[in-house]
Design a protein around this motif. Structure first.
Motif, PDB file in Angstrom:
ATOM      1  N   ALA A 108      95.993  35.569  54.414  1.00 39.60           N
ATOM      2  CA  ALA A 108      95.549  35.127  56.155  1.00 39.60           C
ATOM      3  C   ALA A 108      94.133  35.811  56.889  1.00 39.60           C
ATOM      4  O   ALA A 108      94.376  37.162  56.905  1.00 39.60           O
ATOM      5  CB  ALA A 108      97.067  35.491  57.007  1.00 39.60           C
ATOM      6  N   MET A 129      95.142  28.023  52.765  1.00 41.38           N
ATOM      7  CA  MET A 129      96.463  28.666  53.514  1.00 41.38           C
ATOM      8  C   MET A 129      97.574  27.988  52.701  1.00 41.38           C
ATOM      9  O   MET A 129      97.664  26.426  52.981  1.00 41.38           O
ATOM     10  CB  MET A 129      96.490  29.149  55.157  1.00 41.38           C
ATOM     11  N   THR A 179      97.446  29.029  59.707  1.00 39.98           N
ATOM     12  CA  THR A 179      98.563  29.599  59.013  1.00 39.98           C
ATOM     13  C   THR A 179      99.125  30.028  59.544  1.00 39.98           C
ATOM     14  O   THR A 179     100.554  30.468  59.741  1.00 39.98           O
ATOM     15  CB  THR A 179      97.382  31.051  59.009  1.00 39.98           C
ATOM     16  N   GLY A 183     101.309  28.191  57.413  1.00 40.91           N
ATOM     17  CA  GLY A 183     101.769  29.320  56.618  1.00 40.91           C
ATOM     18  C   GLY A 183     103.260  30.172  56.887  1.00 40.91           C
ATOM     19  O   GLY A 183     103.629  30.411  55.992  1.00 40.91           O
ATOM     20  N   SER A 184     102.254  30.671  58.107  1.00 43.10           N
ATOM     21  CA  SER A 184     104.429  31.096  59.117  1.00 43.10           C
ATOM     22  C   SER A 184     105.185  30.330  58.881  1.00 43.10           C
ATOM     23  O   SER A 184     107.271  30.968  58.973  1.00 43.10           O
ATOM     24  CB  SER A 184     103.417  31.911  60.026  1.00 43.10           C
TER      25      SER A 184
END
Ligand code: NAI
Ligand code: A1CAB
Length: 281
Positions: A108, A129, A179, A183-184
């Motif tokens: 990240a 990512m 991200t 990603g999160s």
């Protein structure tokens, strides 16, 4: 693009770091049979992680050199603060511009420039990512390549990440936002599932029943959003909201609880944090 077969020829894939994400990607790749387990090497410092990954049939080691010497695609899957250390290891083992290895970072915030500074001899780097749903072949991944990469490298990345789910190529400047969002994002969705489950339990459902209904509801809604891209999410929502019915009572409660602002803030804060991680080299 060929998939679902062992058609990746002489591709030897190495992981630097064998934690949660390396395991998720390995599961995706093996699940779709894009590579055989003996074409995958993992360098991991922790013995219990090496043992856990060995159960997939992949080769494990605690020394970077033995993996780096063999592999022609190497995925950096360490935490961002470990990146400078492992870049040093890579340079000491494969220093020349003749290095034909394709390097892939999933870390990240870590930029292509930090991975491959302009004044150094350029290696081929891809910044990716992915997200945790690689584990079930339903990842959302985005990537950007540096200028040394070619169409062949794009194909390799699409093949490896495609085994794990959906893949898009984006300008590198978008990867912090990716991200924050995908990603999160699984963590934010898990919070939603957790909260819906608790609500069901509060209203008398068994926890097992409530959690199954909550997760399946998220899956079904996500599938509808993907399968009807021409319909705005608000239109899909409006179809659930019967006039004077149950749903509108719930959506008003979400609005007064600041649901949308909370989600927008969560993705924005996660994006900002990704940008911040990129500044600590
Ligand atoms: N967890 C997630 O959902 C996602 C994580 N990422 C990124 O993936 C990267 C890895 O994250 P996780 O797998 O969650 O972390 P993790 O902590 O589970 O795995 C990292 C592994 O690297 C190992 N390690 C540390 N230094 C090493 C070295 N010098 N040589 C070999 N192994 C070493 C650690 O022992 C650990 O097992 C991070 O940079 C993160 O930003 C990207 C997308 C999603
Ligand atoms: O929380 C993190 O920093 C990593 C990157 C995206 C998901 N997990």
């Amino acid at each position: 693009m060929p998939q679902n077969k062992h058609d990746t020829g002489d591709l030897l894939l190495g992981f630097l770091g064998g934690g949660m994400m390396a395991e998720a990607i390995i599961r995706g790749i093996l699940g779709k049979k894009v590579l055989k387990p003996d074409s995958i090497y993992v360098c991991e410092l922790l013995e219990h992680r090496r043992e856990a990954l060995s159960t997939f049939g992949v080769k494990t080691t605690d020394t970077a050199s033995s993996m780096l010497e063999r592999c022609n695609v190497v995925i950096l899957a360490v935490k961002p603060d470990v990146v400078p250390l492992v870049l040093g290891q890579i340079s000491s083992i494969k220093p020349k511009s003749q290095d034909h290895t394709l390097y892939v970072s999933i870390c990240a915030g870590v930029t292509l420039e930090a991975l491959c500074p302009p004044l150094e001899e350029k290696k081929m780097w891809v910044r990716v990512m992915p997200n945790q749903p690689c584990v079930v072949g339903e990842a959302a991944s985005a990537f950007a390549m540096n200028e040394r990469c070619s169409a062949k490298h794009r194909q390799i990345v699409n093949q490896l990440l495609g085994a794990c789910g959906a893949v898009v190529e984006v300008p590198e400047k978008n990867l912090d936002a990716v991200t924050g969002l995908s990603g999160s994002g699984p963590a934010f969705v898990f919070m939603m599932i957790e909260a819906m489950t608790d609500a069901g339990v509060r209203k008398g459902l068994l926890r097992t029943v409530a959690s199954k209904l909550a997760a399946q509801t998220v899956l079904g809604a996500a599938k509808m959003a993907l399968e009807f891209p021409e319909r705005h999410p608000a239109e899909l929502r409006n179809r659930v909201e019967s006039p004077g019915g149950t749903t509108i009572a719930g959506t008003v409660a979400l609005e007064s609880g600041g649901f949308r602002a909370a989600v927008i803030n969560a993705v924005s804060q996660a994006t900002d944090r990704s940008e911040e991680l990129g500044k600590h080299k």
